[in-house]
Design an enzyme around this catalytic site. Sequence first.
Site, PDB file in Angstrom:
ATOM      1  N   ASP A 338      17.400   9.552  27.022  1.00 60.08           N
ATOM      2  CA  ASP A 338      16.982   9.727  25.634  1.00 60.08           C
ATOM      3  C   ASP A 338      16.215  11.047  25.510  1.00 60.08           C
ATOM      4  OD1 ASP A 338      15.064   8.577  27.304  1.00 60.08           O
ATOM      5  OD2 ASP A 338      14.257   7.260  25.764  1.00 60.08           O
ATOM      6  N   GLU A 546       7.637  15.154  35.360  1.00 57.99           N
ATOM      7  CA  GLU A 546       8.700  14.214  35.000  1.00 57.99           C
ATOM      8  C   GLU A 546      10.083  14.820  35.174  1.00 57.99           C
ATOM      9  OE1 GLU A 546       9.822  11.616  31.000  1.00 57.99           O
ATOM     10  OE2 GLU A 546       8.918  13.604  30.814  1.00 57.99           O
TER      11      GLU A 546
END
Length: 594
Positions: A338, A546
């Site tokens: 996403d 991340e």
Amino acid sequence: MPPPPRLHQLLVFFLVLLLLPLLSAIHMAPAASAGEGGVEEALLGLLQRVQSVALRALGARDFDPKLYVDLPLAADASAAAAAAALASLPRPAPSRGEMEAYISRYFAPAGSDLVAADPPDFEREPRGFLPKVESAAARAWALEVHALWKDLTRRVAPAVAVRPERHTLLSLPGRVVVPGSRFREVYYWDSYWVVRGLLVSKMYETAKDVTLNLVYLVEKYGFVPNGARSYYTNRSQPPLLSSMILDIYMATGDMVFVRRAFPSLLKEHSFWMSEVHNVAIMDNHGHVHNMSRYQAMWNKPRPESATIDEELASKLTSTAAKEQFYHQVASTAESGWDFSSRWMRDSTDMTTLTTSYIIPVDLNTFILKMEQDIAFFAKLIGESPISERFSEASKARYDAIESVLWNSDMDQWLDYWLPTDGNCQGIYLWKPNSQNRAIFASNFVPLWLNAQHSGLVRFVNEAKSVRVMKSLQASGLLQPAGIATSLSNTGQQWDFPNGWAPLQHLIAEGLLRSGLAEARKLAEDIATRWVRTNYDAYKATGAMHEKYDVEACGKSGGGGEYKPQTGFGWSNGVILSFLEEYGWPQDKEICCSS
């Protein structure tokens, strides 16, 4: 005598045709969840209103909508009193001071319903830790990454179980390892690489806790939600629970753990095989294959990103169009990617997301792996009929992946795009031009089954592995600092130039176990690039990230709907896994400059 194959296929076709109206209604029905109904719905509805008012009061700059739906009620506050006070704030927007005073009066800080929990199996330098890492610099850094497990380990506060209506956080029985930063809760597919890293760190009990928390969620909801929040219980994430259980078993031999978790694997498989996720498609030879897609049980704005979703939907004119968009956004969140051009009909327009009309390569790879794992575990615990059933299921899915998704011209597996006009009448007919020929890292994920098969035959033989490897080398995805997620620079975080730890690991591990010396060399090269970019970024910022920009070594990634995050669970796990597998010689430079 069973009916002839062609007659059987026609019977299936007409049965699905009769059930289609019911199935369509089920697909679009919002899920009943812990965030809906009664007092819990009251809190989540209130927090979404707080989120909306906060945006007007504080402005869009550095605004994170998730912060507001993570707020627990203060100990001396009630949802009713907080709602009344919110309604009394000045319109159309309070001042920054008024908004901040309101939040501090009625809510505790986000994340305060998690408490510190030193993992009892953590050691500063575990015995047998990374024996092949000879470089002093690499080893010192690996120990710092290892130490991050202490920072990321928590417990859900007891108050959450006592008064769940005051929290969006879900109560969990064991210690948790969170990804980091704004992600203050457990996430499903992140946990696989957390577990892999914990096993390298010899933290077997913490790895079991992480996994048994997910088992607990399956027992409660029938599947593992996207994350451990009430607002995530309308969807799952890439299903890797069986892989966690297998890796822990292989490291510990713990049969009690396997028996404890096994029934939940059967329940999770049923969820992914249900009418919500199942797609029937007939190939050119008349064979009907059952495959899986992502499809959330939701058609409203995602609570954690409601202000973003509502803004994107504002250009849509009808309620039905907005609900369909919200459904696709949530379904894309279920994919873990996403967001990405992979799911859009027009890569410049988020409202063209059609994720639930795509048969994804990676999802079907993960479910095939789940079926192999269940067959393995069933045999291990003496459930031979179940083992045989799931062995057959994995073979059927192998045939489906090869028949529907494999493209012999590109030597890649390609997502298959279903028609969106609603005229399929239950069984889709395969068409070659419906394969998505855009190049994504997910096109190579089936290689991972070479590494992760549960004692069965290798998924891709050596001759085909050579073709896939050469296709990867020619794809444009291999960049100076790792594998890019796609070739399209759209500004979405699951597109170029970002690289993500899970994709490096899945592909490198598949290459490594393919049985080819050249593929092993390529896998080690990918791991080396990834280790170096993580190392340099860590030295420059003091943090693990991340995602990373694979065009430039040592640069963290960007894009997407939130600011880049640090911590970071799956990045830590992949680095430790790579260093355990490949080591780091004394004379090998770890900095990007080399």
